[in-house]
Design a protein around this motif. Structure first.
Motif, mmCIF file in Angstrom:
data_model
loop_
_atom_site.group_PDB
_atom_site.id
_atom_site.type_symbol
_atom_site.label_atom_id
_atom_site.label_comp_id
_atom_site.label_asym_id
_atom_site.label_seq_id
_atom_site.Cartn_x
_atom_site.Cartn_y
_atom_site.Cartn_z
ATOM 1 N N TRP A 147 -52.468 31.032 -42.266
ATOM 2 C CA TRP A 147 -52.223 30.655 -40.876
ATOM 3 C C TRP A 147 -51.702 31.851 -40.072
ATOM 4 C CZ3 TRP A 147 -53.426 27.522 -37.227
ATOM 5 C CH2 TRP A 147 -52.619 27.398 -36.097
ATOM 6 N N GLN A 148 -50.800 32.615 -40.666
ATOM 7 C CA GLN A 148 -50.292 33.808 -39.990
ATOM 8 C C GLN A 148 -51.404 34.825 -39.769
ATOM 9 O OE1 GLN A 148 -47.048 35.179 -42.415
ATOM 10 N NE2 GLN A 148 -45.689 33.492 -41.826
ATOM 11 N N CYS A 177 -53.510 33.658 -36.834
ATOM 12 C CA CYS A 177 -52.805 33.850 -35.561
ATOM 13 C C CYS A 177 -52.791 35.317 -35.145
ATOM 14 C CB CYS A 177 -51.374 33.333 -35.680
ATOM 15 S SG CYS A 177 -51.260 31.535 -35.838
ATOM 16 N N ARG A 178 -52.718 36.218 -36.119
ATOM 17 C CA ARG A 178 -52.682 37.641 -35.803
ATOM 18 C C ARG A 178 -54.017 38.137 -35.255
ATOM 19 N NH1 ARG A 178 -49.358 38.332 -40.484
ATOM 20 N NH2 ARG A 178 -51.215 38.777 -41.735
ATOM 21 N N ASN A 179 -55.142 37.680 -35.824
ATOM 22 C CA ASN A 179 -56.429 38.183 -35.340
ATOM 23 C C ASN A 179 -56.998 37.375 -34.167
ATOM 24 O OD1 ASN A 179 -57.619 35.846 -36.408
ATOM 25 N ND2 ASN A 179 -58.266 36.866 -38.295
ATOM 26 N N ARG A 180 -56.300 36.344 -33.754
ATOM 27 C CA ARG A 180 -56.627 35.562 -32.550
ATOM 28 C C ARG A 180 -57.974 34.820 -32.647
ATOM 29 N NH1 ARG A 180 -52.105 37.344 -31.827
ATOM 30 N NH2 ARG A 180 -51.253 38.196 -29.880
ATOM 31 N N THR A 181 -58.642 34.872 -33.782
ATOM 32 C CA THR A 181 -59.957 34.236 -33.877
ATOM 33 C C THR A 181 -59.868 32.737 -33.681
ATOM 34 O OG1 THR A 181 -60.689 35.950 -35.409
ATOM 35 C CG2 THR A 181 -61.974 33.909 -35.352
ATOM 36 N N TRP A 182 -58.940 32.116 -34.402
ATOM 37 C CA TRP A 182 -58.818 30.661 -34.323
ATOM 38 C C TRP A 182 -58.369 30.218 -32.937
ATOM 39 C CZ3 TRP A 182 -60.701 26.782 -36.788
ATOM 40 C CH2 TRP A 182 -60.143 25.510 -36.657
ATOM 41 N N LEU A 183 -57.432 30.942 -32.352
ATOM 42 C CA LEU A 183 -56.953 30.581 -31.020
ATOM 43 C C LEU A 183 -58.070 30.694 -29.992
ATOM 44 C CD1 LEU A 183 -54.628 29.833 -29.131
ATOM 45 C CD2 LEU A 183 -54.089 32.284 -28.954
ATOM 46 N N ALA A 184 -58.857 31.794 -30.070
ATOM 47 C CA ALA A 184 -59.972 31.967 -29.128
ATOM 48 C C ALA A 184 -61.008 30.867 -29.311
ATOM 49 C CB ALA A 184 -60.613 33.341 -29.337
ATOM 50 N N CYS A 232 -60.485 27.813 -30.453
ATOM 51 C CA CYS A 232 -59.919 26.559 -29.931
ATOM 52 C C CYS A 232 -60.024 26.495 -28.416
ATOM 53 C CB CYS A 232 -58.459 26.432 -30.354
ATOM 54 S SG CYS A 232 -58.203 26.201 -32.123
ATOM 55 N N CYS A 282 -64.336 31.025 -37.973
ATOM 56 C CA CYS A 282 -62.925 31.020 -38.355
ATOM 57 C C CYS A 282 -62.700 30.861 -39.859
ATOM 58 C CB CYS A 282 -62.180 29.909 -37.607
ATOM 59 S SG CYS A 282 -62.078 30.170 -35.835
#
Length: 473
Positions: A10-11, A14-21, A23, A143
């Motif tokens: 999970w960390q 979050c660091r590579n921003r792939t999952w956030l982007a 979403c 992801c």
């Protein structure tokens, strides 16, 4: 150990921003699609309600010369839009949702003219369902494709093993994370879209609530299939670019190639006759009889002879009823038989065409979720055929009631100046349509549901086998 692996992955995400982007992009696309379809459906619903109210008011105030003139004036029928049709409008844009009712003519449901569209619309209308079916798998792929294989490439797999981790535990933990994230994102989308849809559209019934729940479960199974396949590719292949390429090729085959192959196969194996051919068959059957042995003139003469014999008179003018109306209704009854015969023939061909896709759902989870989603949202061919059958029955009863009033309401043969009482037109029943129930939908789409369950089970079994192999290795 599971918690440590999940927290570490999970960390990393979050660091590579792939999952956030991914979403944010998915939520944005769902929001745009939802806003557009909801606005279109709201506008369409307003127009239909206004048109329906106008036509009914015109009918109630009708000043026709006689009931048969009123039958020519006719009316319009509108297919009710399901609350969930704003989520997935299925074949609505091509199947038709309005139907003209008038004497002598059996109309088909009419749709809006096809408008020029960009290439992306070849996938279908841009709806929340299309986003979740087509683009959500891409978010999951980008992801999750390297969840396991990146440990091998980065050299961290050995470090995890030295610290007490086991390969099988790593596979199961990462698969659990993939399932959690994909289904969590899906639920976030649905929990934003469906309550908003119910709030704006209203009219929520117990059947709609059950269908929305089944829709959510179906999409969760679909998301789980994609996540499990991503994990399987990540474990099986040695390099992340290989896993990504394989998954993208699978996505392309499942959502682009196979659906078009099944549609083309159905059209090639079971071609539909041209509209001109169908109309020619109808005209020929009306003139010469359904089997070619009952010419129209002969049918009319037999009917006239039967009524003259029944009332012991020599001419139709001596009948105590209006034989013109009886003759017109007999023609309507015969045309109904012709149309029923042609409709059954066309419907059987369409169902044979669709049977290719109906069985292909076992090979393609995308086809399975597409079929289930359209059915639960009331936008598949079954709902279209059900509405058309109900509208045709109403049309036949409507015309029959008008002809009956002209035949037995007091007019005589040849008396076209006779007028029915205004209250007669007002008491004509309003068209009420009840769509198929949830049970009927599930009976029609049981293969699609079984397909998703099989794919999830196969994915779990495959990952279990890979987990054991990794532990043994």
């Amino acid at each position: 150990m599971y918690k440590i692996i999940v927290a570490k992955d999970w960390q990393t995400m979050c660091r590579n921003r792939t999952w956030l982007a991914g979403c944010l992009l998915l939520l944005l696309m769902c929001g745009i699609a939802f806003t557009g379809t909801l606005q279109q459906d709201a506008q369409l619903q307003t127009q239909r309600l206004a048109a329906d109210s106008l036509f009914r008011a015109q009918w109630d105030q009708l000043r026709a010369g006689n009931p048969h003139d009123a039958a020519h004036f006719g009316t319009w029928l509108y297919k009710p839009l399901s609350v969930l049709s704003s989520f997935d409008n299925g074949i609505h844009h091509v199947s038709g949702y309005t139907m003209r009712v008038e004497a002598h003519v059996q109309h088909m449901p009419a749709a809006a003219p096809v408008q020029p569209a960009d290439n992306y619309l070849r996938f279908g209308a841009f709806t929340p369902a299309a986003v979740l079916q087509l683009f959500f798998p891409l978010v999951i792929i980008f992801c999750c494709y390297q969840l396991y294989v990146q440990e091998r490439e980065a050299g961290t797999l050995k470090l995890l093993l030295i610290q007490g981790g086991a390969r099988g535990v790593l596979v199961r933990a990462k698969a659990g994370l993939a399932l959690l994230l994909s289904n969590g994102l899906l639920l976030a989308c649905l929990l934003l879209l469906l309550p908003a849809l119910f709030f704006w559209r209203g009219g929520i019934t117990s059947a709609i609530s059950v269908q929305a729940l089944l829709l959510t479960i179906a999409y969760m199974l679909y998301a789980s299939v994609i996540a499990l396949l991503c994990m399987a590719a990540s474990v099986l292949l040695k390099r992340s670019n290989q896993a990504l390429l394989l998954l993208l090729a699978g996505w392309l085959f499942a959502v682009v190639i196979l659906p078009r192959m099944t549609a083309a196969a159905g059209d090639m194996l079971y071609p539909l006759p041209a509209q001109s051919v169908v109309q020619e068959n109808i005209s020929r059957a009306e003139k010469s009889g359904i089997h070619g042995d009952e010419p129209r003139v002969q049918r009319q003469q037999q009917l006239e002879a039967r009524w003259l014999k029944q009332y012991q008179v020599k001419t139709t003018a001596e009948l105590p009823v209006n034989f013109d109306a009886i003759l017109m209704q007999a023609a309507e009854d015969y045309m109904q038989r012709i149309y029923e015969d042609q409709t059954r023939h066309i419907d059987s061909i369409i169902r044979l065409q669709h049977s290719i896709t109906a069985y292909a759902v076992l090979l393609d989870p995308y086809l399975a979720i597409r079929e289930l989603s359209m059915a639960l949202c009331g936008a598949d061919y079954m709902h279209h055929a059900h509405f058309f059958a109900a509208a045709r029955r109403y049309r036949n009863d409507f015309i029959a009631a008008l002809n009956h009033e002209m035949a037995y309401g007091g007019s005589k043969t040849g008396d076209y100046s006779w007028k029915a009482d205004a209250t007669f037109f007002k008491q004509m029943p309003v068209f009420r349509y009840t769509p198929p129930g949830t049970g009927e939908i599930l009976r029609q789409q049981y293969l699609a549901g079984i397909s998703l369950l099989i794919w999830v089970t196969a994915g779990l079994l495959l990952l279990g086998k890979l987990s054991r192999q990794e532990s043994a290795g």
